[in-house]
Design an enzyme around this catalytic site. Structure first.
Site, PDB file in Angstrom:
ATOM      1  N   CYS A 376      40.696  33.639  35.586  1.00  0.00           N
ATOM      2  CA  CYS A 376      40.657  32.486  34.638  1.00  0.00           C
ATOM      3  C   CYS A 376      39.463  33.215  33.577  1.00  0.00           C
ATOM      4  O   CYS A 376      39.750  34.107  32.870  1.00  0.00           O
ATOM      5  CB  CYS A 376      40.246  31.301  35.039  1.00  0.00           C
ATOM      6  SG  CYS A 376      40.595  30.207  33.761  1.00  0.00           S
ATOM      7  N   HIS A 498      44.882  30.390  38.418  1.00  0.00           N
ATOM      8  CA  HIS A 498      44.033  30.161  39.755  1.00  0.00           C
ATOM      9  C   HIS A 498      44.924  30.533  40.919  1.00  0.00           C
ATOM     10  O   HIS A 498      45.400  29.503  41.355  1.00  0.00           O
ATOM     11  CB  HIS A 498      43.419  28.878  39.799  1.00  0.00           C
ATOM     12  CG  HIS A 498      42.542  28.738  38.743  1.00  0.00           C
ATOM     13  ND1 HIS A 498      41.104  29.007  38.869  1.00  0.00           N
ATOM     14  CD2 HIS A 498      42.384  28.454  37.306  1.00  0.00           C
ATOM     15  CE1 HIS A 498      40.232  28.827  37.764  1.00  0.00           C
ATOM     16  NE2 HIS A 498      41.234  28.259  36.747  1.00  0.00           N
ATOM     17  N   GLU A 500      44.058  31.096  43.947  1.00  0.00           N
ATOM     18  CA  GLU A 500      43.518  30.318  45.054  1.00  0.00           C
ATOM     19  C   GLU A 500      43.908  28.893  45.481  1.00  0.00           C
ATOM     20  O   GLU A 500      43.975  28.419  46.651  1.00  0.00           O
ATOM     21  CB  GLU A 500      41.886  30.254  44.943  1.00  0.00           C
ATOM     22  CG  GLU A 500      41.279  29.483  43.794  1.00  0.00           C
ATOM     23  CD  GLU A 500      41.403  30.181  42.546  1.00  0.00           C
ATOM     24  OE1 GLU A 500      40.553  29.693  41.695  1.00  0.00           O
ATOM     25  OE2 GLU A 500      41.772  31.360  42.284  1.00  0.00           O
TER      26      GLU A 500
END
Length: 526
Positions: A376, A498, A500
């Protein structure tokens, strides 16, 4: 639908979320479909505008919901995707009730906490519990974590709603798990008095704990359990020890050993099925390698970056590689120390503070062939660093940070936005991946869906110049840049999204998997 309500006593931060997620994992290991709801008794509509240094990570759901980090734990432990309806806040409940009153839905009634607020809470819980999974099925069991501590004034309407639901549900469709602290005194003895007082406070609200989970730094022994059983009026088998674990993914196994699955099965009338051993095999997998990763960040609190930490753990476990994380303050670290790490990661964030330190770390990784992963803001800063030092744009910066050449610009649709909450580019978006790129190698397919949370993007006016100097934008969403990479570098990769947030213990995120693999291949530490 069967409901497991999880409450907490004595103090906040006991680990109710991990307890709830672990209970869900235990049931999932036995073949049951499980969903989860988190109740946050604050007046905010969601977690999107809250200070991460105080509240921890803002987790983003597939529908763009900005929620408490516990929902990230639910998704990771249960391997499911939740929606905004699975996070109930006081702000959401009151807003809905007030909107109904303004429309005249209550036909002139005096609108009160009971029954109007409690009825809305129960409606929200039931609606979230009944949401279907992608395959069209529904959950067998819904976990409901009530945030805060029993006795807090903010939690009262929610606990009253839980009390009412007990009377409305069949006796085998409801169980209450109370998580409480069993502290150790100076002599090393475990003390039960806080638990006794917490259970008393629960009873004063008309609630009775069916199971007590005892949080402590060490295993709660039989004598302490017997004392809690006697004073709190529940069977000895329903007093569960939950000592602090080395790895949170071990908690389901430890609670399973304590017999919580059998107690739950009895209360809920569940068939006692065989346990799938795959979770045990995953968690007990041994490491054969070790790498050290530097995360150059703005905040020094690990909970702010919990999904990143977990995604690195998932990738490491898949590669039998232990990932040691070193947190570097973006404003204070010594640049010469970067040579001591096997990889460098720049996480997402907002604001100008610490960006020059992060840009310096990116430059070091690029010039010294150190594996790099940017996320990001890390993606945007990698673009700025390349523009400054390879394209000769000395004043390259982001529109977010002030004057200069804005190689990072505000998204056009953000120009008319006046409110902060829920107005970013949020949630799932599709990206198309270019062939013969690192992104294609990592994902193995030409189209991906990942979660986003940003207001700024690569300025289209600079893309041609950046690419001419060797930067490759390897994934796009229409005319938006989503991934960048550098050919010839061992691993220089950054994403506007993102990744994750979609990483799971059983399915590591591809960028994290590639990053850890590159760290291992280019190992510098011992």
């Amino acid at each position: 639908m069967k409901y497991i309500f999880v409450t907490g006593g004595v103090m906040s931060g006991l680990g109710k979320g991990i307890t709830a997620a672990s209970v869900g994992r235990i049931l999932k290991n036995r073949g049951y479909r499980v969903t989860a709801v988190k109740i946050d008794p604050y007046l905010n509509i969601d977690a999107g505008t809250m200070n991460p240094a105080q509240h921890g990570e803002v987790f983003v759901l597939k529908d763009g919901g900005e929620v408490d980090l516990d929902l990230g734990n639910y998704e990771r432990f249960l391997d499911i995707e939740l929606t905004s309806s699975h996070n109930i806040t006081t702000g959401k409940v009151y807003r809905t009730v007030i909107e109904k009153e303004r429309r005249g839905d209550f036909l002139g009634e005096t609108v009160q906490i009971i029954p109007h607020i409690t009825d809305q809470i129960k409606t929200c819980i039931r609606q979230a519990a009944e949401e279907t999974f992608p395959d069209g099925t529904k959950a067998d069991v819904c976990l409901v974590e009530v945030g805060g501590t029993v006795g807090d004034i903010e939690s009262m309407p929610f606990l009253e709603a839980v009390r009412q639901m007990r009377g409305e549900l069949d006796e085998h469709d409801y169980v209450l798990v109370h998580v409480t602290l069993v502290p150790e005194d100076a002599m090393g003895d475990l003390k039960t008095k806080p638990t006794q007082h917490s259970v008393k406070a629960l009873r004063e609200l008309g609630l009775h704990a069916d199971i007590i989970v005892c949080r402590s730094e060490r295993v709660v022994g039989a004598n302490t359990k017997r004392k809690i059983s006697a004073f709190c009026d529940l069977p000895l088998s329903a007093v569960i020890s939950a000592a602090t674990a080395r790895d949170t993914y071990e908690v389901p196994m430890e609670m399973e050993k304590e017999g919580i699955a059998d107690v739950l099965s009895t209360h809920l009338g569940l068939e006692k099925k065989e346990t799938d051993p795959s979770w045990y095999r995953l968690v007990t997998k041994e490491y054969t390698n070790r790498v050290t990763v530097a995360i150059v960040s703005k905040y020094g609190i690990e909970d702010v970056y919990i999904s990143i930490k977990e995604a690195l753990k998932h990738a490491g476990r898949a590669l039998s590689t232990e990932v040691k994380i070193v947190w570097l303050d973006a404003e204070r670290y010594e640049p010469c120390s970067l040579k001591d790490y096997d990889g460098i990661l720049i996480p997402g964030g907002f604001g100008k503070r610490g960006i020059e330190g992060k840009i310096g770390a990116i430059r070091f990784a690029r010039e010294n062939k150190v594996p790099f992963l940017g996320l990001c803001l890390g993606f945007q800063l990698a673009t700025i660093e390349f523009a400054r030092h390879k394209c000769g744009i000395a004043d390259a910066t982001s529109e977010e940070f002030g004057e200069g050449s804005h190689v990072i610009a505000l998204l056009p649709e953000q120009e008319s936005v006046t409110e902060l909450g829920g107005t970013m580019r949020l949630g799932d978006y599709t990206s198309d991946i270019r062939d013969k790129t690192l992104a294609m190698k990592l994902y193995g397919k030409s189209q991906i869906i990942e979660r986003h949370r940003h207001r700024y993007e690569v300025n289209p006016h600079y893309i041609e110049k950046l690419e001419k100097e060797g930067l490759v934008f390897s994934a796009t969403n229409k005319n938006r840049m989503e991934c960048l990479e550098l050919p010839g570098h061992p691993f220089f990769f950054a994403t506007q999204f993102h990744p994750e947030f979609k990483s799971r213990p059983t399915r590591p995120s591809p960028p994290y998997l590639g990053f850890v693999e590159a760290c291992r291949a280019n190992k510098r530490t011992t």
